[in-house]
Every structure is written in C-alpha cells, then in structure tokens.
Scaffold this active site. Sequence first.
Site, PDB file in Angstrom:
ATOM      1  N   LYS A  49       0.809  -1.230   0.000  1.00 27.77           N
ATOM      2  CA  LYS A  49       0.000   0.000   0.000  1.00 27.77           C
ATOM      3  C   LYS A  49       0.838   1.273   0.000  1.00 27.77           C
ATOM      4  O   LYS A  49       0.531   2.248   0.676  1.00 27.77           O
ATOM      5  CB  LYS A  49      -0.979   0.011   1.190  1.00 27.77           C
ATOM      6  N   HIS A 110       6.594  -7.392  -2.572  1.00 26.86           N
ATOM      7  CA  HIS A 110       6.541  -6.680  -1.287  1.00 26.86           C
ATOM      8  C   HIS A 110       7.622  -7.212  -0.339  1.00 26.86           C
ATOM      9  O   HIS A 110       7.645  -6.850   0.844  1.00 26.86           O
ATOM     10  CB  HIS A 110       5.176  -6.856  -0.620  1.00 26.86           C
ATOM     11  N   SER A 140      -3.584   3.087   5.105  1.00 24.37           N
ATOM     12  CA  SER A 140      -3.984   2.425   3.868  1.00 24.37           C
ATOM     13  C   SER A 140      -3.945   0.902   4.033  1.00 24.37           C
ATOM     14  O   SER A 140      -4.845   0.190   3.578  1.00 24.37           O
ATOM     15  CB  SER A 140      -3.047   2.865   2.733  1.00 24.37           C
TER      16      SER A 140
END
Length: 296
Positions: A49, A110, A140
């Site tokens: 995010k 990620h 987020s």
Amino acid sequence: MEKASPSITRLPLIPIKGVPLTNLIANNWDDIWAFCPDPSDLLIATYPKAGTTWTQEIVDLLLHNRDAEACRRAPIYLRSPFLELFSPPPIPSGLDLLKTMDPPRIIKTHLPFQLVPPAFWENKCKTIYVARNAKDNMVSYYHFDRMNLTQPEPGPWEGYMTKFMRGELSWGSWYDHVKGYWLEREKKNILYLFYEDMKENPRREVERIMRYLDLSVSDEVISRIVELTSFKNMKENPMTNYSFISEIFDQTISPFMRKGIVGDWRNHFTPEQTKTFDEDYKKQMKDVNIPFRTNI
C-alpha cells in the site's frame, strides 16, 4: 458486485527469516527464493500500500509509449506478476505467471530487501522502490487488510497500530523495509522514490522513472501518462482497480483504491496515538535519515 466467496479464509502468518508471511507464501518459499530473473527484468518493490499499482501502470505505459489500449490488454496483476504471491483462485501464482512470459518482465514484490531472491542482484536487474510515509502507509494497509479476505484479520485500529509498530503484519516491519532498500540503493542501483513526491509532482517522477529505464519519450507522451495514471482514472479503470477479483477483495468493505492522498492519517490518529507513534518512530528510525513527509 458479487460478494466475496465464503470459501475464502484469512491466512495465518508464518515467519521466514523473521519476517511474517502468509502460510501460502511460506510453504512455497524455496521456489520463490530460487527464482532466477532475466537481467532485462524490472523489479518494482514496495511495502504493501505504498503506490505499487500506480508505479506498475506508469512503467507499463512508458514501455508502451503511453498506449492506453496496450495497457488494457489484461488486469495489472496479469501484466506485472506478483513474484511471491500464492493465493486462492482466481489469481494465479506469480511464479506460474512468470513462466508464461518472455523477458523483459515487470515483476512486483513486497519482500523486504533481505528476502529478495539473490539472483535479482547477481543479474543486476533494475529495481524501483517506492516508499510512503509510515502513518499514511499504515492507514492504507489497515483498510486493505479489512477488505482483503486472505490477509489476517486486522482487528481494531488501536491494536493494528501496535502490530504495525512491532512489525507483526504481513511482510513484516515497515521500518526495516524502507531502511533495507535505502541503505542498498546506491550499491544495487535502486531507484528510490517517495509516494509523496509522486503526488506532489507526478510529471517530475514519471520523467525520473523514464530516465532510469533508459527510455526517451516526448513531453506529450509524459503528459498523457500523468493523466492516465491519476488516482481518479486508475480508480475507474477495471485493469488497475482490482474489480475482477471480488472473491478475495470485498470492495463493499473498503475500495482497493480508497483515497490515494497524503495526510489521511490525521483522520485516524488521536493526539495520544500520534504522540506514542512519533516517539516510537524516532527510536526505530534513529540510525537513518530518510526524508519522509507526512504532508505536502
């Protein structure tokens, strides 16, 4: 939109080298770690995010000379495979997708720096890292964990903040993540971008990405890419808004593309939480000087 499938379950976290990852990723770790990219492949790395989809779309448009139709050839998760993802259907695993594609490929991850398969560095792959200020990133991620029915249950906001500060969320500590890539950026030729810079002056940052990729496109093409990758346009674009996977992402809880702004943390943090967070942040970031901004 159809409701999420009742068969989807929230996945438990298992640590890999101290970093919590969902059990499906952890169970396939040997295959992920052994992945060998082509030297022409590009890695886009972020903590979850932090502007991942935005950056993927900018890069794809740059590589296709702003051809919006070319970038509508498939949803973003099929155009730019998610390296370590092992997920319930309908999303194929990143490794399976990569087997079907010829280089050069845009690969998303990620993973923190120390968990990126070493062949990326051995083959000198270009890497774009995007970092977002901790407070907005956490807000987020909290809303994302509410609507992504494979992520661990986020629980109440107060407890989530504690988990974030302790690095107990999927993909581990934000602090370790942003520091890991920052400290290696020069040695490994990593283009380190800030979400806040991209919001403040998207044209400037698109041009930086263009130069890093050794591309040359006209001013008009840059303007069109900036327009196509505005938050509003991407939120409405079914190829980038993840509306195709409502079995996993329940966008009735929270949209995948929620606000895309800098400073939304002010709507979530109490003064007391801000004080606690800021004190902890200072301790965790004392060894580096990364120029984050919590407003622009």
